[in-house]
Design a protein around this motif. Structure first.
Motif, PDB file in Angstrom:
ATOM      1  N   SER A 111      28.377 130.220  16.858  1.00  0.00           N
ATOM      2  CA  SER A 111      26.923 130.311  16.941  1.00  0.00           C
ATOM      3  C   SER A 111      26.568 131.404  17.934  1.00  0.00           C
ATOM      4  CB  SER A 111      26.309 128.981  17.412  1.00  0.00           C
ATOM      5  OG  SER A 111      26.563 127.966  16.476  1.00  0.00           O
TER       6      SER A 111
ATOM      7  N   ARG B 115      18.279 131.322  18.434  1.00  0.00           N
ATOM      8  CA  ARG B 115      19.400 131.634  17.550  1.00  0.00           C
ATOM      9  C   ARG B 115      19.243 133.055  17.020  1.00  0.00           C
ATOM     10  NH1 ARG B 115      18.570 126.735  13.690  1.00  0.00           N
ATOM     11  NH2 ARG B 115      16.509 127.085  14.531  1.00  0.00           N
ATOM     12  N   LEU B 116      20.355 133.769  16.929  1.00  0.00           N
ATOM     13  CA  LEU B 116      20.314 135.141  16.445  1.00  0.00           C
ATOM     14  C   LEU B 116      19.908 135.174  14.975  1.00  0.00           C
ATOM     15  CD1 LEU B 116      20.836 138.080  17.185  1.00  0.00           C
ATOM     16  CD2 LEU B 116      23.188 137.784  16.430  1.00  0.00           C
ATOM     17  N   ASP B 117      20.509 134.333  14.163  1.00  0.00           N
ATOM     18  CA  ASP B 117      20.158 134.251  12.741  1.00  0.00           C
ATOM     19  C   ASP B 117      20.092 132.770  12.356  1.00  0.00           C
ATOM     20  OD1 ASP B 117      19.726 134.547  10.067  1.00  0.00           O
ATOM     21  OD2 ASP B 117      21.666 135.480   9.631  1.00  0.00           O
TER      22      ASP B 117
ATOM     23  N   LYS C 273      20.335 134.662  21.335  1.00  0.00           N
ATOM     24  CA  LYS C 273      19.799 135.791  22.108  1.00  0.00           C
ATOM     25  C   LYS C 273      19.710 135.386  23.586  1.00  0.00           C
ATOM     26  CE  LYS C 273      16.882 137.015  18.192  1.00  0.00           C
ATOM     27  NZ  LYS C 273      15.482 137.052  17.718  1.00  0.00           N
TER      28      LYS C 273
ATOM     29  N   GLU D 283      19.293 131.250   9.773  1.00  0.00           N
ATOM     30  CA  GLU D 283      19.731 130.905   8.411  1.00  0.00           C
ATOM     31  C   GLU D 283      21.240 130.672   8.327  1.00  0.00           C
ATOM     32  OE1 GLU D 283      17.602 130.357   5.942  1.00  0.00           O
ATOM     33  OE2 GLU D 283      15.974 130.768   7.354  1.00  0.00           O
ATOM     34  N   THR D 284      22.008 131.431   9.089  1.00  0.00           N
ATOM     35  CA  THR D 284      23.467 131.321   8.988  1.00  0.00           C
ATOM     36  C   THR D 284      24.107 130.700  10.225  1.00  0.00           C
ATOM     37  OG1 THR D 284      23.754 133.550   9.878  1.00  0.00           O
ATOM     38  CG2 THR D 284      23.578 133.338   7.475  1.00  0.00           C
ATOM     39  N   CYS D 285      23.329 130.492  11.259  1.00  0.00           N
ATOM     40  CA  CYS D 285      23.874 129.948  12.512  1.00  0.00           C
ATOM     41  C   CYS D 285      24.271 128.476  12.325  1.00  0.00           C
ATOM     42  CB  CYS D 285      22.832 130.071  13.631  1.00  0.00           C
ATOM     43  SG  CYS D 285      23.436 129.526  15.235  1.00  0.00           S
TER      44      CYS D 285
END
Length: 189
Positions: free
Chosen positions: A137, A145-147, A140, A149-151
């Protein structure tokens, strides 16, 4: 003329009443200390623990105003049922002093996905990233969460309240708490 006679003589009745009273009073006298001892013995099991603690983590001067998060251990007295231990590590936090400011952001250092300790990599991404070593995971520096959708993490890093009054005095105090893993932010009690 016949007189009916009582089958039990008065001495036997008095003796029975005396024995019954002794059993009742003795039982009560024995029960009260037993119940008080049992309640005292079981009290720690039923006592609710505090989900959060206000703890001093660092001084404001120890945090450079560069926006880079720094990790600090959280040490506190710990009470576990009948045991009390002083100065035990109970977790870790990341403190981030915003650039050219005295504002502090605090995050619990545990990943909300599975509870692994996240690490801050200052050379990853544009301004550095928190990375969880267990399931990759990425977060930032502000804990988002950075992404999403995929985290693998179901939520952002858990922010912790910073005491604004203590911050004016140059001390960083936070309301520390650990959270359950998963999509909902629930403190562990």
């Amino acid at each position: 003329m016949t007189h009916e006679t009582d089958p039990s003589p008065p001495d036997e009745r008095r003796s029975f009443l005396t024995k019954a009273a002794a059993i009742i009073i003795g039982g009560f006298v024995g029960f009260v200390p037993f119940a008080a001892g049992l309640a005292t013995f079981l009290d720690p099991v039923f006592r609710k623990s505090n989900a959060s603690k206000a703890l001093k983590i660092a001084s404001l001067d120890s945090l450079p105003a560069d926006g880079v998060p720094r990790q600090f251990p959280v040490v506190s007295d710990q009470t576990d049922a009948w045991n009390q231990n002083s100065n035990q590590p109970i977790g870790a936090v990341y403190l981030r002093r915003l650039p050219d400011s005295e504002m502090i952001e605090a995050f619990n250092a545990a990943c909300p996905h599975a509870g692994c300790a996240v690490d801050f990599k200052p050379n990853a991404g544009e301004a550095g990233l928190f990375q969880c070593p267990c399931h990759k995971s990425d977060f930032k520096p502000d804990g988002a969460r950075l992404d999403p959708e995929t985290c693998p993490s179901p939520r952002d890093l858990d922010p912790l309240p910073v005491d604004a009054e203590k911050l004016k005095q140059g001390e960083v105090w936070i309301e520390f708490m650990n959270f359950q893993t998963g999509p909902e932010r629930k403190p562990i009690t």
